[in-house]
Write a protein that holds these residues in place. Structure first.
Motif, short mmCIF file in Angstrom:
data_model
loop_
_atom_site.label_atom_id
_atom_site.label_comp_id
_atom_site.label_asym_id
_atom_site.label_seq_id
_atom_site.Cartn_x
_atom_site.Cartn_y
_atom_site.Cartn_z
N MET A 1 2.00 1.18 6.40
CA MET A 1 2.50 2.39 7.00
C MET A 1 2.96 3.37 5.92
N VAL A 2 3.74 2.90 4.96
CA VAL A 2 4.24 3.77 3.89
C VAL A 2 3.07 4.32 3.08
N ARG A 3 2.12 3.44 2.77
CA ARG A 3 0.95 3.86 2.00
C ARG A 3 0.20 4.97 2.73
N THR A 4 0.01 4.81 4.01
CA THR A 4 -0.70 5.81 4.81
C THR A 4 0.05 7.13 4.82
N ASP B 1 -4.95 5.63 -4.60
CA ASP B 1 -4.37 4.80 -5.66
C ASP B 1 -2.88 5.06 -5.82
N LYS B 2 -2.49 6.33 -5.84
CA LYS B 2 -1.07 6.66 -5.98
C LYS B 2 -0.26 6.07 -4.84
N ALA B 3 -0.73 6.26 -3.63
CA ALA B 3 -0.02 5.77 -2.45
C ALA B 3 0.08 4.24 -2.48
N ARG B 4 -0.99 3.57 -2.84
CA ARG B 4 -0.97 2.11 -2.90
C ARG B 4 0.03 1.61 -3.94
N ASN B 5 0.01 2.20 -5.13
CA ASN B 5 0.92 1.78 -6.20
C ASN B 5 2.38 1.99 -5.83
N ILE B 6 2.69 3.13 -5.24
CA ILE B 6 4.07 3.42 -4.86
C ILE B 6 4.51 2.52 -3.72
N ALA B 7 3.64 2.31 -2.74
CA ALA B 7 3.98 1.43 -1.62
C ALA B 7 4.25 0.01 -2.11
N GLU B 8 3.44 -0.46 -3.07
CA GLU B 8 3.67 -1.79 -3.64
C GLU B 8 5.00 -1.84 -4.38
N TRP B 9 5.31 -0.79 -5.15
CA TRP B 9 6.58 -0.74 -5.87
C TRP B 9 7.76 -0.75 -4.89
N LEU B 10 7.69 0.09 -3.87
CA LEU B 10 8.79 0.15 -2.90
C LEU B 10 8.89 -1.14 -2.09
N GLY B 11 7.76 -1.79 -1.86
CA GLY B 11 7.75 -3.01 -1.05
C GLY B 11 8.09 -4.27 -1.81
N THR B 12 8.26 -4.17 -3.12
CA THR B 12 8.63 -5.34 -3.92
C THR B 12 10.07 -5.72 -3.61
N HIS B 13 10.26 -6.97 -3.27
CA HIS B 13 11.58 -7.45 -2.85
C HIS B 13 12.68 -7.11 -3.87
N ALA B 14 12.37 -7.22 -5.15
CA ALA B 14 13.37 -6.93 -6.19
C ALA B 14 13.78 -5.46 -6.20
N ASN B 15 12.92 -4.58 -5.73
CA ASN B 15 13.22 -3.14 -5.73
C ASN B 15 13.89 -2.66 -4.45
N SER B 16 13.62 -3.34 -3.35
CA SER B 16 14.12 -2.80 -2.08
C SER B 16 14.51 -3.90 -1.09
N ALA B 17 15.14 -4.93 -1.58
CA ALA B 17 15.51 -6.05 -0.72
C ALA B 17 16.51 -5.66 0.36
N MET B 18 17.31 -4.65 0.08
CA MET B 18 18.34 -4.23 1.02
C MET B 18 18.22 -2.73 1.28
N HIS B 19 18.60 -2.30 2.46
CA HIS B 19 18.52 -0.88 2.80
C HIS B 19 19.46 -0.03 1.95
N ASN B 20 20.52 -0.61 1.45
CA ASN B 20 21.49 0.16 0.68
C ASN B 20 21.20 0.15 -0.82
N ARG B 21 20.07 -0.40 -1.22
CA ARG B 21 19.72 -0.42 -2.65
C ARG B 21 19.32 0.99 -3.06
N HIS B 22 19.97 1.50 -4.09
CA HIS B 22 19.76 2.87 -4.55
C HIS B 22 18.51 2.96 -5.43
N ILE B 23 17.67 3.95 -5.14
CA ILE B 23 16.54 4.28 -6.01
C ILE B 23 16.82 5.69 -6.50
#
Length: 99
Positions: A1-4, A19-41
């Motif tokens: 959904m995010v990639r789309t 490619d850009k959308a896929r890479n960013i969606a994978e980065w955002l979807g990585t557990h270490a980057n976004s395991a919690m809703h309150n994790r700051h990016i």
């Protein structure tokens, strides 16, 4: 959904949107980057990963509009029992009051 959403929204005019959308969606979807809703990016991290970010401080008109809305909501919360306010793009509003 995010990639789309990224591919059809933010990157819709880019040749390499997929490619850009896929890479960013994978980065955002990585557990270490976004395991919690309150994790700051940070904006810096988001930009470094290819998201198109406009810093609020770089646009005085936008910053004034955002702060005006923020202050209006803060005053509303202070002067009422409302705990949540939502308004959609069709100007439909909801207010949740918890007693």
């Amino acid at each position: 959904m995010v990639r789309t959403w990224l591919e059809t929204g933010m990157f819709k005019d880019d040749e390499d949107a997929e490619d850009k959308a896929r890479n960013i969606a994978e980065w955002l979807g990585t557990h270490a980057n976004s395991a919690m809703h309150n994790r700051h990016i940070s904006a810096k991290d988001a930009k470094a990963h290819g998201l198109k970010i406009v810093d609020l401080e770089d646009d005085n008109v936008l910053q004034d509009c955002v702060l005006t809305i923020h202050h209006a909501y803060m005053a509303s919360f202070e002067r009422s029992q409302a705990k949540k306010m939502i308004e959609n793009s069709n100007q439909k509003s909801w207010v949740r009051i918890v007693r």
